[in-house]
Design an enzyme around this catalytic site. Structure first.
Site, mmCIF file in Angstrom:
data_model
loop_
_atom_site.group_PDB
_atom_site.id
_atom_site.type_symbol
_atom_site.label_atom_id
_atom_site.label_comp_id
_atom_site.label_asym_id
_atom_site.label_seq_id
_atom_site.Cartn_x
_atom_site.Cartn_y
_atom_site.Cartn_z
ATOM 1 C CD GLU A 34 12.871 44.389 31.632
ATOM 2 O OE1 GLU A 34 11.742 43.967 31.328
ATOM 3 O OE2 GLU A 34 13.859 44.278 30.878
ATOM 4 C CE1 TYR A 117 11.293 39.336 30.843
ATOM 5 C CE2 TYR A 117 10.392 41.260 31.980
ATOM 6 C CZ TYR A 117 11.128 40.711 30.938
ATOM 7 O OH TYR A 117 11.721 41.529 30.025
ATOM 8 C CG ASP A 135 9.360 38.632 26.714
ATOM 9 O OD1 ASP A 135 9.736 37.674 25.986
ATOM 10 O OD2 ASP A 135 9.407 39.809 26.331
ATOM 11 C CB CYS A 190 9.396 35.111 15.783
ATOM 12 S SG CYS A 190 8.579 33.504 15.919
ATOM 13 C CB CYS A 197 9.073 32.923 8.151
ATOM 14 S SG CYS A 197 7.791 32.591 9.388
ATOM 15 C CB CYS A 200 13.394 34.240 10.868
ATOM 16 S SG CYS A 200 13.813 33.475 12.455
ATOM 17 C CB CYS A 206 12.116 27.689 12.246
ATOM 18 S SG CYS A 206 10.478 27.882 12.980
#
Length: 288
Positions: A34, A117, A135, A190, A197, A200, A206
């Site tokens: 991370e 985070y 994030d 995305c 799209c 997705c 959306c």
């Protein structure tokens, strides 16, 4: 909006095979990954992460090494202060937690260099606890799917965590998957500039798509200054020279790295102030 079921199903079928998602990848590996992934692409992190964990498989191993070794091993991942902070966090984990990465978010936040985070990511992904993890990718998905905006506004920890909390399932195991799934969706589908799209899993729900993809007109996150010709570039050149040398690098040698003396001196001074470089007899070297 209930996006978790569709996003989780998509993630289980399409997630990338990344080391930190594999069974048995422990809390220390999650923490290191991370920190490395902050502002560094996945493809650059994977080989460096493997080398790092081979050399320092637990916090005690890293804490026993000089901080300069961590900076040298960081190589070209960028923002080398992260290496110093990770070393400091390893020392703190050994001193405060017996060498075991803590599970509690507040204990993680108390470690040097660990922010909101990273603390929640470790608690959620390493230990499976139910915490919202946010994030840049997550913020973009929520801005589009839930708020109907083309991009998120400037970060706000309280607002962003509350927004992610709203889409997390109550089930602890499913919440862990949702954190990873929304993050993955923002990273590969995305995306900021060319969202796919039609692929997705939540395209029919959306709000941005339903509204005809209106342009974002709110406050914007400041754009980072270009790298070429910046103090960051000069810092990187000096750090590369020090990493490549087993003896102190002289002032004269540093002078050959960049033609503009004022900018070169400013970059070197900032490295000294950050503790990434120390002055010694004969020149400059990495700490420790």
């Amino acid at each position: 909006m209930q996006i978790a079921p569709a996003v989780n199903a998509w993630f289980r079928a399409h997630q990338r095979d990344l080391p930190w998602r594999r069974d048995g990848f422990g809390a220390w590996g999650i923490l290191v990954s991370e920190v490395m992934l902050q502002q560094t692409p996945v493809v650059r992190v994977i080989p460096r992460l493997a080398e790092w964990l081979d050399r320092w498989p637990d916090p005690a191993a890293l804490a026993a090494s000089p901080p300069g070794d961590a900076v040298r091993a960081w190589d070209r991942l960028g923002y080398p202060r992260r290496a110093l902070r990770l070393h400091a966090a390893a020392v703190a984990i050994v001193e405060r937690h017996g060498g075991v990465v803590p599970r509690d978010v507040s204990a993680l936040l108390a470690l040097p260099g660990i922010g909101d985070y990273t603390a929640r990511a470790v608690a959620a992904f390493a230990y499976g606890d139910r915490h919202p993890v946010v994030d840049t990718n997550v913020r973009r998905v929520l801005a589009r799917a839930v708020d109907g905006q083309g991009e998120p506004g400037p970060p706000s920890t309280r607002r962003d965590l509350a927004a992610m909390e709203q889409v997390l399932p109550e089930d602890v195991a499913e919440a862990r998957v949702t954190n990873a799934a929304v993050m993955e969706l923002g990273a590969v589908i995305c995306t900021a500039r060319a969202p796919r799209c039609e692929e997705c899993p939540i395209r029919d729900d959306c709000r941005w798509r339903a509204s005809g993809y209106p342009p974002y007109e709110g406050a914007r996150t400041p754009v980072q200054a270009r790298f070429e010709g910046s103090d960051r570039q000069v810092r990187g050149l000096i750090m590369a020279e020090l990493r490549a040398s087993d003896i102190p690098v002289t002032t004269a040698e540093i002078a050959t790295l960049w033609p503009e003396a004022a900018q070169r001196d400013r970059a070197l001074a900032s490295l000294l102030a950050d503790g990434l470089v120390i002055a010694v007899d004969g020149g400059f070297e990495l700490p420790g």
